[in-house]
Motif scaffolding. Structure first.
Motif, PDB file in Angstrom:
ATOM      1  N   GLU A  35     -10.500  -4.593  -5.571  1.00  0.00           N
ATOM      2  CA  GLU A  35      -9.606  -4.189  -6.658  1.00  0.00           C
ATOM      3  C   GLU A  35     -10.275  -4.380  -8.011  1.00  0.00           C
ATOM      4  O   GLU A  35     -10.267  -3.488  -8.859  1.00  0.00           O
ATOM      5  N   LEU A  36     -10.861  -5.538  -8.243  1.00  0.00           N
ATOM      6  CA  LEU A  36     -11.468  -5.854  -9.535  1.00  0.00           C
ATOM      7  C   LEU A  36     -12.871  -6.404  -9.303  1.00  0.00           C
ATOM      8  O   LEU A  36     -13.053  -7.389  -8.580  1.00  0.00           O
ATOM      9  N   LEU A  37     -13.877  -5.775  -9.911  1.00  0.00           N
ATOM     10  CA  LEU A  37     -15.270  -6.191  -9.780  1.00  0.00           C
ATOM     11  C   LEU A  37     -15.738  -6.756 -11.113  1.00  0.00           C
ATOM     12  O   LEU A  37     -15.625  -6.094 -12.158  1.00  0.00           O
ATOM     13  N   ILE A  38     -16.264  -7.985 -11.087  1.00  0.00           N
ATOM     14  CA  ILE A  38     -16.794  -8.627 -12.291  1.00  0.00           C
ATOM     15  C   ILE A  38     -18.286  -8.836 -12.096  1.00  0.00           C
ATOM     16  O   ILE A  38     -18.712  -9.466 -11.131  1.00  0.00           O
ATOM     17  N   ILE A  39     -19.067  -8.305 -13.027  1.00  0.00           N
ATOM     18  CA  ILE A  39     -20.522  -8.427 -12.985  1.00  0.00           C
ATOM     19  C   ILE A  39     -20.941  -9.542 -13.934  1.00  0.00           C
ATOM     20  O   ILE A  39     -20.852  -9.406 -15.158  1.00  0.00           O
TER      21      ILE A  39
ATOM     22  N   ILE B 104     -20.260  -0.146  -4.175  1.00  0.00           N
ATOM     23  CA  ILE B 104     -18.936  -0.732  -3.985  1.00  0.00           C
ATOM     24  C   ILE B 104     -17.960  -0.066  -4.945  1.00  0.00           C
ATOM     25  O   ILE B 104     -18.282   0.117  -6.129  1.00  0.00           O
ATOM     26  N   GLN B 105     -16.813   0.312  -4.454  1.00  0.00           N
ATOM     27  CA  GLN B 105     -15.793   0.927  -5.279  1.00  0.00           C
ATOM     28  C   GLN B 105     -14.811  -0.130  -5.771  1.00  0.00           C
ATOM     29  O   GLN B 105     -14.526  -1.110  -5.065  1.00  0.00           O
ATOM     30  N   ALA B 106     -14.321   0.073  -6.995  1.00  0.00           N
ATOM     31  CA  ALA B 106     -13.376  -0.865  -7.597  1.00  0.00           C
ATOM     32  C   ALA B 106     -12.470  -0.112  -8.553  1.00  0.00           C
ATOM     33  O   ALA B 106     -12.877   0.885  -9.155  1.00  0.00           O
ATOM     34  N   ARG B 107     -11.245  -0.584  -8.692  1.00  0.00           N
ATOM     35  CA  ARG B 107     -10.328   0.040  -9.635  1.00  0.00           C
ATOM     36  C   ARG B 107     -10.724  -0.230 -11.078  1.00  0.00           C
ATOM     37  O   ARG B 107     -10.423   0.559 -11.968  1.00  0.00           O
ATOM     38  N   CYS B 108     -11.366  -1.365 -11.310  1.00  0.00           N
ATOM     39  CA  CYS B 108     -11.804  -1.715 -12.664  1.00  0.00           C
ATOM     40  C   CYS B 108     -13.028  -2.608 -12.559  1.00  0.00           C
ATOM     41  O   CYS B 108     -13.147  -3.415 -11.633  1.00  0.00           O
ATOM     42  N   VAL B 109     -13.945  -2.463 -13.509  1.00  0.00           N
ATOM     43  CA  VAL B 109     -15.164  -3.268 -13.562  1.00  0.00           C
ATOM     44  C   VAL B 109     -15.208  -3.997 -14.902  1.00  0.00           C
ATOM     45  O   VAL B 109     -14.973  -3.399 -15.959  1.00  0.00           O
ATOM     46  N   LEU B 110     -15.493  -5.293 -14.854  1.00  0.00           N
ATOM     47  CA  LEU B 110     -15.751  -6.078 -16.064  1.00  0.00           C
ATOM     48  C   LEU B 110     -17.236  -6.396 -16.111  1.00  0.00           C
ATOM     49  O   LEU B 110     -17.787  -6.927 -15.141  1.00  0.00           O
ATOM     50  N   LEU B 111     -17.866  -6.093 -17.244  1.00  0.00           N
ATOM     51  CA  LEU B 111     -19.297  -6.335 -17.405  1.00  0.00           C
ATOM     52  C   LEU B 111     -19.486  -7.582 -18.253  1.00  0.00           C
ATOM     53  O   LEU B 111     -19.156  -7.598 -19.434  1.00  0.00           O
ATOM     54  N   ALA B 112     -20.009  -8.641 -17.633  1.00  0.00           N
ATOM     55  CA  ALA B 112     -20.195  -9.931 -18.305  1.00  0.00           C
ATOM     56  C   ALA B 112     -21.638 -10.385 -18.111  1.00  0.00           C
ATOM     57  O   ALA B 112     -21.905 -11.461 -17.592  1.00  0.00           O
ATOM     58  N   THR B 113     -22.567  -9.540 -18.534  1.00  0.00           N
ATOM     59  CA  THR B 113     -23.981  -9.716 -18.204  1.00  0.00           C
ATOM     60  C   THR B 113     -24.806 -10.381 -19.301  1.00  0.00           C
ATOM     61  O   THR B 113     -26.030 -10.405 -19.216  1.00  0.00           O
TER      62      THR B 113
ATOM     63  N   THR C  72     -27.105  -1.023 -21.132  1.00  0.00           N
ATOM     64  CA  THR C  72     -27.729   0.296 -21.232  1.00  0.00           C
ATOM     65  C   THR C  72     -27.435   1.124 -19.993  1.00  0.00           C
ATOM     66  O   THR C  72     -27.080   2.305 -20.081  1.00  0.00           O
ATOM     67  N   ALA C  73     -27.570   0.507 -18.814  1.00  0.00           N
ATOM     68  CA  ALA C  73     -27.320   1.227 -17.573  1.00  0.00           C
ATOM     69  C   ALA C  73     -25.872   1.707 -17.493  1.00  0.00           C
ATOM     70  O   ALA C  73     -25.588   2.759 -16.908  1.00  0.00           O
ATOM     71  N   ALA C  74     -24.965   0.934 -18.096  1.00  0.00           N
ATOM     72  CA  ALA C  74     -23.543   1.295 -18.055  1.00  0.00           C
ATOM     73  C   ALA C  74     -23.146   2.236 -19.186  1.00  0.00           C
ATOM     74  O   ALA C  74     -21.978   2.622 -19.289  1.00  0.00           O
ATOM     75  N   GLY C  75     -24.092   2.597 -20.051  1.00  0.00           N
ATOM     76  CA  GLY C  75     -23.783   3.472 -21.173  1.00  0.00           C
ATOM     77  C   GLY C  75     -22.990   2.797 -22.264  1.00  0.00           C
ATOM     78  O   GLY C  75     -22.270   3.464 -23.014  1.00  0.00           O
TER      79      GLY C  75
ATOM     80  N   TRP D 199     -16.859  -1.659 -26.398  1.00  0.00           N
ATOM     81  CA  TRP D 199     -16.019  -2.661 -25.745  1.00  0.00           C
ATOM     82  C   TRP D 199     -15.456  -2.168 -24.421  1.00  0.00           C
ATOM     83  O   TRP D 199     -15.206  -2.966 -23.520  1.00  0.00           O
ATOM     84  N   SER D 200     -15.245  -0.863 -24.309  1.00  0.00           N
ATOM     85  CA  SER D 200     -14.682  -0.357 -23.064  1.00  0.00           C
ATOM     86  C   SER D 200     -14.939   1.137 -22.928  1.00  0.00           C
ATOM     87  O   SER D 200     -15.265   1.818 -23.906  1.00  0.00           O
ATOM     88  N   ARG D 201     -14.782   1.613 -21.723  1.00  0.00           N
ATOM     89  CA  ARG D 201     -14.735   3.026 -21.377  1.00  0.00           C
ATOM     90  C   ARG D 201     -13.820   3.126 -20.161  1.00  0.00           C
ATOM     91  O   ARG D 201     -13.511   2.095 -19.536  1.00  0.00           O
ATOM     92  N   PRO D 202     -13.352   4.289 -19.803  1.00  0.00           N
ATOM     93  CA  PRO D 202     -12.437   4.363 -18.660  1.00  0.00           C
ATOM     94  C   PRO D 202     -12.990   3.680 -17.417  1.00  0.00           C
ATOM     95  O   PRO D 202     -14.087   3.968 -16.955  1.00  0.00           O
ATOM     96  N   GLY D 203     -12.242   2.689 -16.932  1.00  0.00           N
ATOM     97  CA  GLY D 203     -12.623   1.959 -15.731  1.00  0.00           C
ATOM     98  C   GLY D 203     -13.504   0.759 -15.956  1.00  0.00           C
ATOM     99  O   GLY D 203     -13.818   0.041 -15.002  1.00  0.00           O
ATOM    100  N   LEU D 204     -13.898   0.476 -17.215  1.00  0.00           N
ATOM    101  CA  LEU D 204     -14.847  -0.618 -17.462  1.00  0.00           C
ATOM    102  C   LEU D 204     -14.554  -1.284 -18.797  1.00  0.00           C
ATOM    103  O   LEU D 204     -14.266  -0.607 -19.791  1.00  0.00           O
ATOM    104  N   MET D 205     -14.663  -2.621 -18.824  1.00  0.00           N
ATOM    105  CA  MET D 205     -14.576  -3.386 -20.070  1.00  0.00           C
ATOM    106  C   MET D 205     -15.759  -4.348 -20.159  1.00  0.00           C
ATOM    107  O   MET D 205     -16.206  -4.886 -19.146  1.00  0.00           O
ATOM    108  N   VAL D 206     -16.258  -4.550 -21.367  1.00  0.00           N
ATOM    109  CA  VAL D 206     -17.382  -5.448 -21.622  1.00  0.00           C
ATOM    110  C   VAL D 206     -16.833  -6.744 -22.194  1.00  0.00           C
ATOM    111  O   VAL D 206     -16.060  -6.734 -23.162  1.00  0.00           O
ATOM    112  N   ILE D 207     -17.230  -7.885 -21.611  1.00  0.00           N
ATOM    113  CA  ILE D 207     -16.704  -9.179 -22.042  1.00  0.00           C
ATOM    114  C   ILE D 207     -17.862 -10.157 -22.277  1.00  0.00           C
ATOM    115  O   ILE D 207     -18.994  -9.930 -21.858  1.00  0.00           O
ATOM    116  N   GLY D 208     -17.551 -11.265 -22.964  1.00  0.00           N
ATOM    117  CA  GLY D 208     -18.539 -12.315 -23.170  1.00  0.00           C
ATOM    118  C   GLY D 208     -19.630 -11.917 -24.136  1.00  0.00           C
ATOM    119  O   GLY D 208     -19.445 -11.068 -25.022  1.00  0.00           O
TER     120      GLY D 208
END
Length: 412
Positions: A16-20, A155-164, A172-175, A291-300
């Motif tokens: 459901e929720l993927l956190i990187i 892996i498929q997920a409804r939402c991805v959080l990028l905390a890299t 960059t890879a996530a645009g 900060w975000s795009r559809p399906g993805l948010m950047v945190i940290g």
């Protein structure tokens, strides 16, 4: 940290929720979401217990975030409590600013946060983020990961959080990257020196001409260890979209700090350097990334959660992770637009605070301002309270170094 049972299980095909990223932002978000009943998969390219270059200082905003996560007591049981920030100016003047403070190496803090996320129900796997998965409309619907054995896994997920973190490769890879160069750079090491325990008791921050345009620090850590380092904010300039590093040599600045600040010289002389000095970039002021795009948010720190003036980022990283979690819990991952709108509104509410700390950052370029503040703080209990308020985020740090503020300091 030994290999967890999660690591022995195969990587799932969907969640459901993927956190990187399993640093403070990622683990804080994972714990909040898992406690709220969300299925969370947390991945990091490093195995649990990895080292992280950081000053390790936990200032009041970190204490508040940990309390909200229900982890303050557990962290403080392992941390070194500290009562003051010791501000030392170029002329040797010093003022001890009271605050709710502590030090815990990131290796231990991040491990505790990850364990807490797993205890709440989040799963953890080791994997490196390669790229987002997108549907025909460009919405992020998961991620392509590199597993430890080298194989690629989707892996498929409804939402991805990028905390890299501050390194821009994943952004960059996530645009999502708008600035490839960091806001600042830092170098730190650990020194074991039991004989210095009780002699260096504060979070010592040192401004001196020898470390311009940066600052040095010594923080007492648990078990007779000390975190010593130097940092330089505004270390890179952007020219026509291309980053260029200024004339900054962190090792030379560190050597100058040790040479000119007597406690640092004694610490390095009587103590034992544990491991190597290590450097890392900083991303500050909530800039440099979308900060975000559809399906993805950047945190940290990937979103620039570090304060430019103090270089502190642990508390704000956790806060951004919790803002994302709160938005998801409020709206559910199916209402992507509402989730992203609430999250970005939360970051915009923080932005003025970052801008004030950016104004206060001029102290790092003009160390004589520190001498002035220290001189007046010894004569003004009100000014000392205001400086303590900067730590507690109840005072405006920009006012301390504005022309109006300086005039008030001189004549009050």
């Amino acid at each position: 940290m030994s290999e967890s049972p999660d690591q022995l299980m195969p990587m799932p095909q969907r969640c459901e929720l993927l956190i990187i990223g399993a640093g403070p932002a990622g683990s804080a978000a994972a714990r909040q979401l898992a406690r709220g009943g969300v299925e969370v998969l947390l991945v990091d390219q490093h195995a649990p217990g990895r080292d992280k270059i950081c000053g390790d200082g936990l200032i009041p905003d970190a204490h508040q975030a940990l309390a909200k996560l229900g982890l303050l007591e557990a962290v403080m049981a392992r941390a070194q409590p500290v009562a003051h920030v010791g501000c030392i100016g170029p002329r040797g003047g010093r003022i001890d600013v009271p605050g709710t403070l502590a030090v815990l190496p990131r290796r231990e803090l991040d491990r505790l946060l990850l364990e807490a996320a797993q205890e709440a129900g989040a799963q953890f796997r080791q994997a490196r983020f390669e790229a987002p998965l997108e549907d025909a409309s460009g919405r992020v619907i998961g991620a392509r990961l590199r597993l430890p054995d080298g194989h690629l896994h989707e892996i498929q997920a409804r939402c991805v959080l990028l905390a890299t973190g501050a390194v821009p490769k994943a952004l960059t890879a996530a645009g999502m990257c708008e600035r490839h160069t960091p806001s600042g750079v830092a170098l730190r090491g650990y020194v074991k020196a039991p004989q210095m325990v009780g002699r260096i008791k504060a979070l010592e921050v040192v401004w001196d001409k020898s470390v311009r345009p940066g600052y040095g620090w010594i923080f007492p850590a648990p078990d007779g260890h000390f975190n010593i380092g130097v940092g330089v904010t505004d270390s890179h300039r952007d020219l026509a979209g291309k980053g260029q590093k200024k004339d900054v040599n962190l090792r030379a600045i560190f050597d100058a700090f040790v040479e000119h600040y007597a406690p640092a010289a004694e610490l390095m002389r009587v103590g034992e350097l544990v491991g190597e000095l290590k450097g890392a970039p900083l991303r500050c002021t909530l800039t440099g990334a979308r900060w975000s795009r559809p399906g993805l948010m950047v945190i940290g720190e990937a979103a620039g959660s570090t304060y430019s003036f103090t270089g502190e980022g642990i508390g704000k990283a956790m806060e951004t992770g919790m803002l994302a979690a709160e938005a998801l819990l409020a709206h559910g991952s199916d209402d992507d637009a509402a989730v992203r709108a609430q999250y970005e509104a939360g970051l915009r509410a923080l932005k003025p605070k970052y801008e004030l700390y950016e104004r206060a950052n001029r102290i790092n370029a003009y160390p004589w301002l520190t001498d002035l503040l220290i001189w007046r703080a010894h004569k003004s209990e009100r000014l000392l309270r205001r400086m303590s308020g900067v730590l507690n985020e109840t005072s405006n740090p920009g006012n301390l170094v504005s022309w109006r503020g300086l005039t008030r300091i001189i004549w009050e």
